[in-house]
Structures are given as C-alpha cells and as structure tokens.
Design a protein around this motif. Structure first.
Motif, PDB file in Angstrom:
ATOM      1  N   UNK A 184       0.847  -1.457   0.108  1.00  0.00           N
ATOM      2  CA  UNK A 184      -0.116   0.154   0.037  1.00  0.00           C
ATOM      3  C   UNK A 184       0.833   1.290  -0.011  1.00  0.00           C
ATOM      4  N   UNK A 185       0.488   2.258  -0.585  1.00  0.00           N
ATOM      5  CA  UNK A 185       0.972   3.530  -0.633  1.00  0.00           C
ATOM      6  C   UNK A 185       0.127   4.714  -0.361  1.00  0.00           C
ATOM      7  N   UNK A 186       0.660   5.908  -0.146  1.00  0.00           N
ATOM      8  CA  UNK A 186      -0.337   7.041   0.193  1.00  0.00           C
ATOM      9  C   UNK A 186       0.547   8.426  -0.147  1.00  0.00           C
ATOM     10  N   UNK A 206       5.877  14.799  -4.749  1.00  0.00           N
ATOM     11  CA  UNK A 206       6.558  16.119  -4.481  1.00  0.00           C
ATOM     12  C   UNK A 206       6.961  16.675  -5.473  1.00  0.00           C
ATOM     13  N   UNK A 207       6.836  16.046  -6.771  1.00  0.00           N
ATOM     14  CA  UNK A 207       7.388  16.770  -7.989  1.00  0.00           C
ATOM     15  C   UNK A 207       5.926  17.459  -8.649  1.00  0.00           C
ATOM     16  N   UNK A 208       4.738  16.285  -8.579  1.00  0.00           N
ATOM     17  CA  UNK A 208       3.913  16.500  -9.253  1.00  0.00           C
ATOM     18  C   UNK A 208       2.592  16.116  -8.260  1.00  0.00           C
ATOM     19  N   UNK A 209       1.328  16.266  -8.708  1.00  0.00           N
ATOM     20  CA  UNK A 209       0.260  15.808  -8.079  1.00  0.00           C
ATOM     21  C   UNK A 209       0.039  14.218  -8.173  1.00  0.00           C
ATOM     22  N   UNK A 210       1.000  13.738  -9.176  1.00  0.00           N
ATOM     23  CA  UNK A 210       0.562  12.278  -9.378  1.00  0.00           C
ATOM     24  C   UNK A 210       0.733  11.357  -8.141  1.00  0.00           C
ATOM     25  N   UNK A 211      -0.005  10.506  -7.999  1.00  0.00           N
ATOM     26  CA  UNK A 211      -0.158   9.690  -6.659  1.00  0.00           C
ATOM     27  C   UNK A 211       1.074   8.849  -6.912  1.00  0.00           C
ATOM     28  N   UNK A 212       1.633   8.460  -5.538  1.00  0.00           N
ATOM     29  CA  UNK A 212       2.640   7.345  -5.628  1.00  0.00           C
ATOM     30  C   UNK A 212       1.998   5.982  -5.989  1.00  0.00           C
ATOM     31  N   UNK A 213       2.705   5.040  -6.316  1.00  0.00           N
ATOM     32  CA  UNK A 213       2.297   3.797  -6.490  1.00  0.00           C
ATOM     33  C   UNK A 213       3.231   2.757  -5.781  1.00  0.00           C
ATOM     34  N   UNK A 214       2.604   1.340  -6.074  1.00  0.00           N
ATOM     35  CA  UNK A 214       3.500   0.212  -5.295  1.00  0.00           C
ATOM     36  C   UNK A 214       4.618   0.156  -6.263  1.00  0.00           C
ATOM     37  N   UNK A 215       4.801   0.607  -7.282  1.00  0.00           N
ATOM     38  CA  UNK A 215       6.034   0.559  -8.267  1.00  0.00           C
ATOM     39  C   UNK A 215       6.920   1.759  -8.395  1.00  0.00           C
ATOM     40  N   UNK A 216       6.455   2.593  -7.481  1.00  0.00           N
ATOM     41  CA  UNK A 216       7.429   3.900  -7.163  1.00  0.00           C
ATOM     42  C   UNK A 216       8.731   3.468  -6.688  1.00  0.00           C
ATOM     43  N   UNK A 217       9.781   4.084  -7.125  1.00  0.00           N
ATOM     44  CA  UNK A 217      11.185   3.594  -6.452  1.00  0.00           C
ATOM     45  C   UNK A 217      11.494   4.601  -5.432  1.00  0.00           C
ATOM     46  N   UNK A 218      11.889   4.215  -4.528  1.00  0.00           N
ATOM     47  CA  UNK A 218      12.349   5.089  -3.128  1.00  0.00           C
ATOM     48  C   UNK A 218      13.905   4.326  -2.980  1.00  0.00           C
ATOM     49  N   UNK A 219      14.547   5.533  -2.695  1.00  0.00           N
ATOM     50  CA  UNK A 219      16.098   4.980  -2.210  1.00  0.00           C
ATOM     51  C   UNK A 219      15.603   4.354  -0.624  1.00  0.00           C
ATOM     52  N   UNK A 220      16.298   3.259  -0.527  1.00  0.00           N
ATOM     53  CA  UNK A 220      15.978   2.416   0.608  1.00  0.00           C
ATOM     54  C   UNK A 220      17.308   2.910   1.881  1.00  0.00           C
ATOM     55  N   UNK A 248      14.645   7.876  -9.463  1.00  0.00           N
ATOM     56  CA  UNK A 248      14.128   8.620  -8.406  1.00  0.00           C
ATOM     57  C   UNK A 248      13.326   9.805  -8.657  1.00  0.00           C
ATOM     58  N   UNK A 249      11.983   9.721  -8.472  1.00  0.00           N
ATOM     59  CA  UNK A 249      11.047  10.839  -8.618  1.00  0.00           C
ATOM     60  C   UNK A 249      10.243  10.998  -7.417  1.00  0.00           C
ATOM     61  N   UNK A 250      10.764  11.124  -6.471  1.00  0.00           N
ATOM     62  CA  UNK A 250      10.122  11.499  -5.159  1.00  0.00           C
ATOM     63  C   UNK A 250      11.042  12.368  -4.266  1.00  0.00           C
ATOM     64  N   UNK A 251      10.510  13.009  -3.478  1.00  0.00           N
ATOM     65  CA  UNK A 251      11.135  14.107  -2.577  1.00  0.00           C
ATOM     66  C   UNK A 251      10.786  13.772  -1.030  1.00  0.00           C
ATOM     67  N   UNK A 252      11.844  14.263  -0.275  1.00  0.00           N
ATOM     68  CA  UNK A 252      11.536  14.180   1.226  1.00  0.00           C
ATOM     69  C   UNK A 252      10.631  15.333   1.661  1.00  0.00           C
TER      70      UNK A 252
END
Length: 205
Positions: A12-14, A18-32, A173-177
């Motif tokens: 699950x994601x929510x 942070x770069x757009x209004x596009x929602x995160x998905x379970x296939x979004x890459x995150x630095x671990x 990587x298309x997410x921000x903190x």
C-alpha cells in the motif's frame, strides 16, 4: 509492504511524489538508504559460505591504504567495530555531498581522520566500513557492486525493481523528502553512499 505468512504480501502507498500531484504507486522507486547494508552483508556472507572470504580476514588483503588495514577484519566492518570514522561526519564531505563522490574518494576523505578506537574494541556506526565492504566484494567477485547485487540477490530472488543507484540511473528516483510537512530536495547525491546506502527499490519488491 508487509509479508503475511500463508497469505502473501500486502502492499500500500499514500501521497504524492512532491514533484507533481501524481499519486505514488507500489511501483514507485524509493532510495532505501542504509537498508542497502543488508544486501552488502548478505553478499559478504555468500562469498564467505563459498570459501572466497573468511570473516577473520584482514582488509589489507584487498585495501592497504586505510588506517589499521592490517588489523581490521571483515567482521569488524560488518559489526561497525573498525574504528574508522564515517565519511558523512567530515566537513569537506558535508559541504560537497550534492556532488558525486567515487568510493575511493569517500575512503580517502575518511582516512584523513584518526580512527576513533582500535579495531574490535568498541562500536561506532561507520558508512565508510560498508563502502570498504563493497570494494572488497568487487575485488573478490570480479564484478561491479551493482553487478554483484544483481547476480547474487535481485536476479535469483526475482526482484525486478531493485537497483543500485549510479550516475546513470538517478532518473528513476522521482520522489522528494518532507521537512516539517514541506517537500525538500535531498542534499546528498543518491549514488554517493555506494554499498553503504545507494540501493533503490519499490514497495512491490
């Protein structure tokens, strides 16, 4: 993502990237981040089980230009008992962390500071130690660290969305903190931590 024995994996994601209004998905890459160390340690254990390494081996067998290389064992590195300072604590790195540093440059920076203690006598969290483990993996396996992660872990386990970040694939990587609720850019270059923290994955993987 949570594995439930007998039932499979819940994912699950929510939120948004942070770069757009596009929602995160379970296939979004995150630095671990430092969870990458699990991969590094697992490869070291594999090479140990196959007889290519011994946990008591001193690192001078592969890397000699490090303080106490003749006394620091692989086990010391794995347990954060080498005494080597972590490179993030060095002012020069802090001031230039947004720029890519090679593993050799990180080791050289850390080597400018005296060890905190004799190997095996204390504990101090050290990303430098895990960078050294990555270099040893490359020397022993005759693969790049990224290739070792692929060959020993992600391919056998069919983790198709887990990769080592390099200068060539940062665009995944298309997410921000967030900081106090506001999106901010990560100050550190994602590929800098190498085998201490440069793996990215998805909730699915």
């Amino acid at each position: 993502a949570v594995y439930v024995p007998g039932e499979g994996v819940w994912k699950g994601v929510a939120g948004s990237s942070g770069y757009s209004d596009a929602p995160l998905t379970t296939n979004t890459y995150f630095p671990i981040a430092s969870s990458s160390k699990i991969y590094t340690a697992a490869i070291i254990m594999h090479l140990t089980d196959s007889g290519q390494l011994n946990s008591d081996d001193n690192i001078e067998n592969w890397i000699s230009d490090v303080s106490n290389a003749d006394r620091i064992s692989l086990e010391n590195l794995l347990r954060h008992q080498s005494g080597l300072p972590t490179f993030e604590a060095i002012q020069e790195y802090f001031e230039t962390q947004s720029v890519y540093h090679t593993p050799d440059q990180l080791i050289e920076l850390a080597n400018r500071i005296e060890p905190h203690f004799a190997p095996g006598t204390n504990f101090s969290y050290s990303n430098t130690g895990f960078v050294l483990l990555g270099k040893i993996i490359e020397a022993v396996s005759e693969r790049s660290y990224a290739e070792a992660v692929r060959d020993y872990i992600t391919d056998p386990l069919q983790l198709t969305q887990t990769v080592v970040l390099t200068e060539d694939n940062l665009d995944i990587i298309n997410v921000r903190e967030r900081d106090n609720g506001a999106f901010v850019n990560t100050p550190e270059h994602y590929a800098n931590p190498f085998s201490a923290g440069a793996i990215a994955s998805t909730p699915s993987d």
